[in-house]
Motif scaffolding. Structure first.
Motif, mmCIF file in Angstrom:
data_model
loop_
_atom_site.group_PDB
_atom_site.id
_atom_site.type_symbol
_atom_site.label_atom_id
_atom_site.label_comp_id
_atom_site.label_asym_id
_atom_site.label_seq_id
_atom_site.Cartn_x
_atom_site.Cartn_y
_atom_site.Cartn_z
ATOM 1 N N TRP A 105 1.056 -1.541 0.286
ATOM 2 C CA TRP A 105 -0.082 -0.113 -0.185
ATOM 3 C C TRP A 105 0.467 1.509 -0.125
ATOM 4 O O TRP A 105 0.323 2.251 -0.501
ATOM 5 C CB TRP A 105 -0.539 -0.039 0.576
ATOM 6 N N ASP A 106 2.349 1.422 0.219
ATOM 7 C CA ASP A 106 2.887 2.134 0.286
ATOM 8 C C ASP A 106 4.817 2.236 -0.350
ATOM 9 O O ASP A 106 5.209 3.116 -0.057
ATOM 10 C CB ASP A 106 3.343 2.747 1.966
ATOM 11 N N GLY A 107 4.236 1.835 -1.693
ATOM 12 C CA GLY A 107 5.536 1.252 -2.655
ATOM 13 C C GLY A 107 5.284 0.953 -4.073
ATOM 14 O O GLY A 107 4.065 0.740 -3.921
ATOM 15 N N ASP A 108 5.756 0.122 -4.349
ATOM 16 C CA ASP A 108 6.000 -0.101 -5.660
ATOM 17 C C ASP A 108 5.037 -1.865 -5.527
ATOM 18 O O ASP A 108 5.480 -2.077 -4.766
ATOM 19 C CB ASP A 108 7.516 0.016 -6.476
ATOM 20 N N ASN A 109 4.320 -1.738 -6.517
ATOM 21 C CA ASN A 109 4.080 -3.345 -6.726
ATOM 22 C C ASN A 109 4.665 -3.600 -8.892
ATOM 23 O O ASN A 109 4.644 -2.489 -9.095
ATOM 24 C CB ASN A 109 2.351 -3.222 -6.580
ATOM 25 N N VAL A 110 4.817 -5.293 -8.197
ATOM 26 C CA VAL A 110 5.419 -6.023 -9.148
ATOM 27 C C VAL A 110 3.994 -6.449 -9.888
ATOM 28 O O VAL A 110 3.893 -7.873 -9.325
ATOM 29 C CB VAL A 110 6.328 -5.867 -9.282
ATOM 30 N N LEU A 111 3.407 -7.012 -11.291
ATOM 31 C CA LEU A 111 2.502 -8.008 -11.461
ATOM 32 C C LEU A 111 3.309 -8.871 -12.681
ATOM 33 O O LEU A 111 3.341 -7.886 -13.559
ATOM 34 C CB LEU A 111 1.159 -7.492 -11.537
ATOM 35 N N ALA A 112 3.169 -9.617 -12.474
ATOM 36 C CA ALA A 112 4.048 -10.278 -12.925
ATOM 37 C C ALA A 112 3.237 -11.668 -14.233
ATOM 38 O O ALA A 112 2.467 -12.625 -13.235
ATOM 39 C CB ALA A 112 5.438 -10.648 -12.755
ATOM 40 N N VAL A 113 3.312 -12.107 -15.168
ATOM 41 C CA VAL A 113 2.202 -13.235 -15.421
ATOM 42 C C VAL A 113 3.539 -13.791 -16.666
ATOM 43 O O VAL A 113 4.455 -13.519 -17.472
ATOM 44 C CB VAL A 113 1.582 -12.045 -16.834
ATOM 45 N N ARG A 114 3.531 -14.363 -16.789
ATOM 46 C CA ARG A 114 4.219 -15.719 -17.591
ATOM 47 C C ARG A 114 3.147 -16.709 -19.016
ATOM 48 O O ARG A 114 1.967 -17.055 -18.114
ATOM 49 C CB ARG A 114 5.392 -16.679 -16.757
ATOM 50 N N LEU A 115 3.401 -16.110 -20.309
ATOM 51 C CA LEU A 115 2.999 -17.619 -20.607
ATOM 52 C C LEU A 115 3.770 -18.125 -20.946
ATOM 53 O O LEU A 115 4.536 -18.383 -21.810
ATOM 54 C CB LEU A 115 2.078 -17.143 -21.814
ATOM 55 N N THR A 116 3.018 -20.193 -21.251
ATOM 56 C CA THR A 116 4.008 -20.454 -21.802
ATOM 57 C C THR A 116 3.213 -21.445 -22.343
ATOM 58 O O THR A 116 2.298 -21.946 -22.919
ATOM 59 C CB THR A 116 4.691 -21.694 -20.765
ATOM 60 N N PRO A 117 3.905 -21.812 -23.782
ATOM 61 C CA PRO A 117 3.135 -22.752 -25.251
ATOM 62 C C PRO A 117 2.799 -23.638 -24.605
ATOM 63 O O PRO A 117 3.670 -24.161 -24.032
ATOM 64 C CB PRO A 117 3.977 -22.609 -26.059
ATOM 65 N N GLU A 118 1.270 -24.583 -25.058
ATOM 66 C CA GLU A 118 1.006 -26.204 -24.322
ATOM 67 C C GLU A 118 2.328 -27.233 -25.330
ATOM 68 O O GLU A 118 2.308 -26.756 -26.358
ATOM 69 C CB GLU A 118 -0.613 -25.863 -24.877
ATOM 70 N N ARG A 119 2.185 -28.098 -24.356
ATOM 71 C CA ARG A 119 3.170 -28.971 -24.991
ATOM 72 C C ARG A 119 2.484 -30.184 -25.953
ATOM 73 O O ARG A 119 2.974 -30.891 -26.611
ATOM 74 C CB ARG A 119 4.313 -29.939 -23.967
ATOM 75 N N ASN A 120 1.034 -30.359 -25.539
ATOM 76 C CA ASN A 120 0.735 -30.757 -26.237
ATOM 77 C C ASN A 120 -0.579 -30.232 -26.842
ATOM 78 O O ASN A 120 -1.783 -29.637 -27.140
ATOM 79 C CB ASN A 120 -0.586 -31.855 -25.341
ATOM 80 N N PRO A 121 0.008 -29.859 -28.464
ATOM 81 C CA PRO A 121 -1.006 -29.045 -29.758
ATOM 82 C C PRO A 121 -2.492 -29.233 -29.195
ATOM 83 O O PRO A 121 -3.096 -28.628 -30.022
ATOM 84 C CB PRO A 121 -0.180 -29.357 -30.683
ATOM 85 N N ARG A 122 -3.002 -30.945 -28.811
ATOM 86 C CA ARG A 122 -4.578 -31.077 -28.860
ATOM 87 C C ARG A 122 -5.016 -30.419 -27.904
ATOM 88 O O ARG A 122 -6.009 -30.420 -27.301
ATOM 89 C CB ARG A 122 -4.462 -33.083 -29.007
ATOM 90 N N ALA A 123 -4.301 -30.276 -26.644
ATOM 91 C CA ALA A 123 -4.596 -30.042 -25.129
ATOM 92 C C ALA A 123 -5.260 -29.109 -25.337
ATOM 93 O O ALA A 123 -5.185 -27.674 -26.232
ATOM 94 C CB ALA A 123 -3.146 -29.290 -24.546
ATOM 95 N N GLY A 124 -6.375 -28.932 -24.537
ATOM 96 C CA GLY A 124 -7.967 -27.701 -24.875
ATOM 97 C C GLY A 124 -8.460 -27.588 -26.045
ATOM 98 O O GLY A 124 -9.434 -27.445 -26.297
ATOM 99 N N ILE A 125 -8.560 -28.568 -26.402
ATOM 100 C CA ILE A 125 -9.458 -28.781 -28.519
ATOM 101 C C ILE A 125 -10.192 -29.496 -27.847
ATOM 102 O O ILE A 125 -9.047 -30.866 -27.786
ATOM 103 C CB ILE A 125 -8.097 -29.145 -29.600
ATOM 104 N N PRO A 126 -11.656 -29.713 -27.655
ATOM 105 C CA PRO A 126 -12.558 -30.406 -27.531
ATOM 106 C C PRO A 126 -12.059 -31.649 -29.174
ATOM 107 O O PRO A 126 -12.175 -31.703 -30.120
ATOM 108 C CB PRO A 126 -13.330 -29.927 -28.141
#
Length: 94
Positions: free
Chosen positions: A64-85
């Motif tokens: 509340w009294d200083g610098d905040n750092v939000l970090a997001v890491r995105l990594t590609p899916e190892r299985n190309p069919r993952a998440g696809i019905p």
């Protein structure tokens, strides 16, 4: 995001004094893929796959009294069919 490799996003921010005591969260419309999120070095969570909205509570890890750092890491899916019905199909417009 590239098909291979890891992508990082960081946002530094400070909060105004008027925000103290409020509940704050972050909402993502979607992030492709495997979004891993931290605030000030503390893990908020992981959202596998992508293209779906998700949110995390920032309040417990905010400075509340200083610098905040939000970090997001995105990594590609190892299985190309993952998440696809299995029966997914594409339609063409003509």
């Amino acid at each position: 995001m590239p098909i291979s490799g890891t992508g990082w996003y960081r946002k530094h921010f400070a909060l105004p004094a008027s925000a103290k005591g409020r509940h704050l969260s972050i909402e993502f419309d979607g992030a492709m893929s495997n979004a891993h999120v931290w605030l000030n070095g503390k893990e908020l969570g992981l959202r596998p796959y992508g293209y779906a909205s998700f949110a995390f509570d920032l309040t417990p890890n905010l400075r509340w009294d200083g610098d905040n750092v939000l970090a997001v890491r995105l990594t590609p899916e190892r299985n190309p069919r993952a998440g696809i019905p299995a029966r997914a199909s594409t339609a063409t417009c003509g």
